[in-house]
Design a protein around this motif. Structure first.
Motif, short mmCIF file in Angstrom:
data_model
loop_
_atom_site.label_atom_id
_atom_site.label_comp_id
_atom_site.label_asym_id
_atom_site.label_seq_id
_atom_site.Cartn_x
_atom_site.Cartn_y
_atom_site.Cartn_z
N ASN A 133 12.87 -12.48 -0.85
CA ASN A 133 12.74 -13.77 -1.78
C ASN A 133 11.08 -14.07 -2.09
O ASN A 133 10.15 -13.33 -1.52
CB ASN A 133 13.22 -14.69 -0.94
CG ASN A 133 14.74 -14.78 -0.88
OD1 ASN A 133 15.32 -14.13 -1.81
ND2 ASN A 133 15.38 -15.32 0.24
N PHE A 134 11.09 -14.79 -3.17
CA PHE A 134 9.80 -15.54 -3.50
C PHE A 134 8.87 -14.10 -3.97
O PHE A 134 9.39 -13.30 -4.78
CB PHE A 134 9.19 -16.31 -2.69
CG PHE A 134 9.77 -17.39 -2.21
CD1 PHE A 134 9.70 -18.57 -3.17
CD2 PHE A 134 10.73 -17.78 -1.19
CE1 PHE A 134 10.81 -19.61 -2.67
CE2 PHE A 134 11.59 -18.75 -0.69
CZ PHE A 134 11.47 -19.77 -1.70
N GLU A 135 7.79 -14.23 -3.51
CA GLU A 135 6.64 -12.95 -4.24
C GLU A 135 6.84 -11.73 -3.42
O GLU A 135 5.96 -10.79 -3.80
CB GLU A 135 5.23 -13.48 -4.02
CG GLU A 135 4.65 -13.43 -2.82
CD GLU A 135 4.56 -14.89 -1.95
OE1 GLU A 135 3.79 -15.32 -1.07
OE2 GLU A 135 6.03 -15.59 -2.47
N LYS A 136 7.64 -11.65 -2.54
CA LYS A 136 7.81 -10.30 -1.72
C LYS A 136 8.40 -9.23 -2.59
O LYS A 136 9.26 -9.35 -3.47
CB LYS A 136 8.59 -10.47 -0.51
CG LYS A 136 8.04 -11.16 0.73
CD LYS A 136 8.86 -11.22 1.87
CE LYS A 136 8.25 -11.93 2.96
NZ LYS A 136 8.97 -12.10 4.38
N GLN A 172 0.76 -1.24 0.15
CA GLN A 172 -0.23 -0.06 0.07
C GLN A 172 0.94 1.19 -0.16
O GLN A 172 0.75 2.25 1.02
CB GLN A 172 -0.89 -0.10 1.24
CG GLN A 172 -1.97 -1.29 1.18
CD GLN A 172 -3.22 -1.26 1.92
OE1 GLN A 172 -3.40 -0.43 2.61
NE2 GLN A 172 -3.49 -2.46 2.36
N ILE A 173 1.74 1.46 -1.03
CA ILE A 173 2.71 2.15 -1.13
C ILE A 173 2.36 3.61 -1.51
O ILE A 173 2.80 4.85 -1.43
CB ILE A 173 3.93 1.98 -1.89
CG1 ILE A 173 5.12 2.75 -1.80
CG2 ILE A 173 3.44 1.63 -3.62
CD1 ILE A 173 5.77 2.86 -0.42
N PHE A 193 10.05 0.05 2.66
CA PHE A 193 8.78 -0.59 2.75
C PHE A 193 8.57 -1.75 1.98
O PHE A 193 9.21 -2.07 0.96
CB PHE A 193 7.71 0.32 2.01
CG PHE A 193 7.89 1.83 2.22
CD1 PHE A 193 7.14 2.36 3.46
CD2 PHE A 193 8.73 2.65 1.53
CE1 PHE A 193 7.46 3.83 3.79
CE2 PHE A 193 8.87 3.95 1.98
CZ PHE A 193 8.17 4.69 2.81
N THR A 194 8.30 -3.11 2.60
CA THR A 194 8.43 -4.20 2.01
C THR A 194 7.17 -4.97 2.64
O THR A 194 6.45 -4.83 3.50
CB THR A 194 9.46 -5.10 2.80
OG1 THR A 194 9.82 -6.30 1.92
CG2 THR A 194 9.75 -5.09 4.28
#
Length: 368
Positions: free
Chosen positions: A247-250, A111-112, A265-266
């Motif tokens: 990693n992966f879908e992050k 939600q950036i 922001f992650t």
């Protein structure tokens, strides 16, 4: 308040269930689809959902979840919520801050959009972003030993892949998202001026090469500003620090502001759950009359190719004349290794001008 959903895929179904589960005081009036699939009918019956299915769009409030960029006429609707990064990027200057909300178009569940609208008065000089969950998922799977086809199939099962995988691996998806972020930060952005490298998975070995020397690469969007110059580079890059743990879908967005320092922001950036959370955020902002103004004042920057410096990896078949190439690259070499009949040359930091010169000679050269 009544809304109609345009598109009835995984995200549309999940959105309806989340609205019901969380008792959000919103009514989904209609679902607009070209044709209803058998699995959609089974879903509606199984969940006991009584929704109107229509091909004609007449409602004032639309939630668009199709990914099609040809819905400009819906901008005239009272409220238009969209997760469509291509549509938002191309028509950003036509958006109304009260009518058009697009939180789900960038960064999934982070939600950036609203965060950056609150921070766009600050000047920045550096951005590093992993904002395509699909490619990050595939790269992570390959790095841990899977092959390209299996990684894509697994990503499809998880619901991380667009209908056309080329939209992700060609860099278009990440380009549109970068464009939206720059425009929110008051930069007059031009996608055509971005330096975009398509993902090339023809050499799985080169990813394994980095694993052997304890290095990690990611598909990243880098932005650098200096005075009135800007350099945007989207490619595979060697990463360190927090970026190597994404990693992966992050997704991750790391912005360095001039006066306040770095902000990070992650969160998850691909899949139906992160997207739904951002769409629901837009719905609640409309209900609560909580709007952040869009930007109509933009700073003009000149796009250049030499602000961002990066290492590169050059792969040469051992059957070729190695001596000739070694003389050409002698000043740039940090280390080299031989793996599976290929010579891997790991270079010092270069900019895009030097990179494109080397690419004319070496077809298999990668930014890292």
């Amino acid at each position: 308040m009544k809304f109609s959903i345009l598109g009835f895929g995984n995200i549309g179904k999940k959105l309806i269930l989340n609205i019901i589960k969380n008792n959000i005081n919103v009514k989904i009036n209609n679902i607009f689809v070209r044709f209803l699939k058998k699995k959609d009918i089974i879903f509606l019956k199984k969940k006991n959902l009584k929704l109107k299915i229509s091909k004609n769009i007449k409602d004032n409030n639309i939630i668009e979840l199709t990914g099609n960029h040809k819905f400009l006429n819906f901008f005239k609707k009272k409220f238009f919520i969209s997760a469509n990064k291509r549509l938002i990027s191309k028509h950003f200057y036509n958006l109304s801050y009260k009518n058009h909300l697009f939180e789900a178009s960038v960064g999934g569940g982070i939600q950036i959009i609203n965060i950056l609208k609150n921070l766009n008065f600050l000047n920045f000089n550096k951005i590093d972003m992993i904002i395509n969950g699909t490619t990050n998922f595939i790269i992570t799977k390959i790095f841990y030993g899977s092959n390209f086809d299996k990684s894509i199939n697994f990503a499809k099962k998880k619901g991380f892949v667009e209908k056309n995988i080329n939209f992700d691996i060609s860099g278009k998806d990440i380009s549109y998202k970068t464009d939206i972020i720059l425009k929110i930060l008051k930069i007059k952005s031009k996608i055509k001026k971005f330096n975009v490298e398509k993902l090339n998975f023809s050499f799985k070995d080169y990813l394994l090469f980095f694993k052997k020397i304890n290095k990690i690469v990611k598909y990243i969007s880098k932005v650098r500003l200096f005075k009135n110059l800007i350099d945007v580079n989207i490619s595979l890059f060697l990463v360190s620090g927090i970026l190597k743990y994404v990693n992966f879908e992050k997704n991750i967005i790391k912005i360095k502001f001039k006066k306040t320092g770095s902000m990070i922001f992650t969160g998850k950036g691909a899949g139906k759950n992160p997207t739904c959370s951002s769409v629901i955020s837009d719905i609640l902002n409309i209900k609560n009359n909580n709007f952040k103004k869009n930007i109509f004042f933009f700073k003009k920057y000149y796009f250049v190719n030499n602000l961002i410096k990066f290492n590169s990896i050059i792969i040469i078949n051992l059957d070729k004349n190695i001596k000739k190439y070694y003389i050409l690259l002698k000043k740039n070499i940090i280390l080299f290794r031989v793996l599976n009949n290929f010579l891997y040359i790991y270079t010092k930091k270069i900019n895009n001008i030097r990179y494109f010169f080397l690419k004319r000679i070496f077809k298999t050269i990668f930014k890292i």
